[in-house]
Design a protein around this motif. Structure first.
Motif, mmCIF file in Angstrom:
data_model
loop_
_atom_site.group_PDB
_atom_site.id
_atom_site.type_symbol
_atom_site.label_atom_id
_atom_site.label_comp_id
_atom_site.label_asym_id
_atom_site.label_seq_id
_atom_site.Cartn_x
_atom_site.Cartn_y
_atom_site.Cartn_z
ATOM 1 N N LYS A 127 9.036 9.903 44.955
ATOM 2 C CA LYS A 127 9.368 11.240 44.796
ATOM 3 C C LYS A 127 9.375 11.723 45.867
ATOM 4 N N SER A 128 8.477 11.390 46.792
ATOM 5 C CA SER A 128 8.200 12.192 48.397
ATOM 6 C C SER A 128 9.383 11.547 49.037
ATOM 7 N N VAL A 129 9.785 10.655 49.034
ATOM 8 C CA VAL A 129 11.083 10.103 49.828
ATOM 9 C C VAL A 129 12.444 10.490 49.458
ATOM 10 N N LEU A 130 12.370 10.313 48.110
ATOM 11 C CA LEU A 130 13.752 10.527 47.320
ATOM 12 C C LEU A 130 14.008 12.041 47.274
ATOM 13 N N GLY A 131 12.972 12.843 47.159
ATOM 14 C CA GLY A 131 13.023 14.488 46.925
ATOM 15 C C GLY A 131 13.082 14.865 45.562
ATOM 16 N N CYS A 132 13.012 14.182 44.421
ATOM 17 C CA CYS A 132 13.094 14.863 43.282
ATOM 18 C C CYS A 132 12.816 13.890 42.199
ATOM 19 N N SER A 133 12.292 14.146 41.086
ATOM 20 C CA SER A 133 11.850 13.383 40.039
ATOM 21 C C SER A 133 13.100 12.473 39.288
ATOM 22 N N GLU A 134 14.330 13.155 39.482
ATOM 23 C CA GLU A 134 15.216 12.516 38.846
ATOM 24 C C GLU A 134 15.762 11.315 39.732
ATOM 25 N N LYS A 135 15.748 11.464 40.664
ATOM 26 C CA LYS A 135 16.201 10.430 41.644
ATOM 27 C C LYS A 135 14.875 9.139 41.672
ATOM 28 N N ALA A 136 13.929 9.719 41.532
ATOM 29 C CA ALA A 136 12.515 8.776 41.513
ATOM 30 C C ALA A 136 12.623 8.050 40.299
ATOM 31 N N ALA A 137 12.951 8.748 39.307
ATOM 32 C CA ALA A 137 13.187 8.138 37.760
ATOM 33 C C ALA A 137 14.148 7.122 37.867
ATOM 34 N N SER A 138 15.305 7.239 38.402
ATOM 35 C CA SER A 138 16.395 6.242 38.605
ATOM 36 C C SER A 138 15.898 5.230 39.203
ATOM 37 N N ALA A 139 15.218 5.304 40.509
ATOM 38 C CA ALA A 139 14.707 3.959 41.269
ATOM 39 C C ALA A 139 13.654 3.368 40.388
ATOM 40 N N PHE A 140 12.553 4.060 40.047
ATOM 41 C CA PHE A 140 11.653 3.460 39.262
ATOM 42 C C PHE A 140 11.988 2.496 38.264
ATOM 43 N N LYS A 141 13.107 2.620 37.482
ATOM 44 C CA LYS A 141 13.498 1.844 36.325
ATOM 45 C C LYS A 141 13.960 0.498 37.135
ATOM 46 N N ARG A 142 14.203 0.231 38.255
ATOM 47 C CA ARG A 142 14.754 -1.008 38.882
ATOM 48 C C ARG A 142 13.739 -1.465 39.790
ATOM 49 N N CYS A 143 12.381 -0.828 39.922
ATOM 50 C CA CYS A 143 11.247 -1.217 40.648
ATOM 51 C C CYS A 143 10.547 -2.205 39.882
#
Length: 225
Positions: free
Chosen positions: A143-159
């Motif tokens: 979230k700190s790098v991507l700027g928002c929870s929505e983008k972090a959630a999208s990336a987290f699914k594939r991590c």
């Protein structure tokens, strides 16, 4: 396809000693019946899963609570069947101590509707990792790098949560080497596992790219002179 077996029938089967088997390598008939009735698995899948998972025939409550909890959080039968097939031990998870705190955290941070089942089914590893020491630091970093929870959630699914420990030093390395944060963010969104590789491999890759860039600049200098 086998018909569903009511829970009261399953409990009566527990009392029937003839259903118990002395061969520990063979799946219990009760286990197969339970999986068929509770998770809408086909017989072949239930038989396969039961070989990997031993359900205590004297205590069917925990698997029952797990399946009920998942259904209460928008998990369809297909989601539950796929999750059990990928990670049968989910039926052993404690709802109050394991599933509930993690689900609450995910929901608070943008995993709502279909996104939550998609996360868990695609990446059951999150249920095996500690919330405070692994999941939260990982998500907060994204979230700190991507700027928002929505983008972090999208990336987290594939991590891969098990590989998250390498992400922070790799990001720090790229920033130190002058890579803009927006470029790092784009890399995480498009290929999140690239940023999770072992730190030494990332160091080697950065050095190789820098060496290639220097050789390219030298080539341009000599051909233009």
């Amino acid at each position: 396809m086998a018909s569903n077996v009511p829970m009261r029938n399953l409990l009566s089967l527990v009392q029937n000693r003839s259903l118990k088997t002395s061969n520990t390598s063979s799946p219990s008939p009760l286990t197969v019946q339970y999986l068929l009735s509770s998770s809408v698995l086909h017989f072949e899948s239930a038989h396969s899963v039961s070989q990997k998972l031993q359900i205590d025939e004297g205590d069917l409550q925990n698997p029952h609570y797990v399946i009920g909890f998942l259904k209460a959080h928008d998990f369809k039968d297909a989601h539950i069947a796929k999750l059990i097939h990928k990670w049968p031990a989910v039926l052993h998870c404690k709802v109050e101590h394991n599933l509930k705190p993690k689900f609450e955290y995910f929901i608070e941070n943008g995993f709502v509707g279909e996104i939550l089942p998609e996360l868990i089914v695609s990446n059951p590893d999150v249920l095996r990792r500690a919330l405070d020491s692994r999941i939260i630091p990982c998500f907060e970093l994204l979230k700190s790098v991507l700027g928002c929870s929505e983008k972090a959630a999208s990336a987290f699914k594939r991590c891969s949560v098990s590989m998250m420990s390498a992400m922070e030093p790799n990001i720090d390395l790229l920033i130190k080497e002058g890579v803009p944060v927006d470029r790092i963010a784009k890399l995480i969104m498009l290929q999140p596992r690239t940023i999770q590789q072992k730190h030494q491999r990332m160091v080697y890759a950065v050095k190789a790219l820098k060496g290639f860039g220097n050789r390219f600049k030298d080539y341009r200098f000599y051909t233009c002179s």
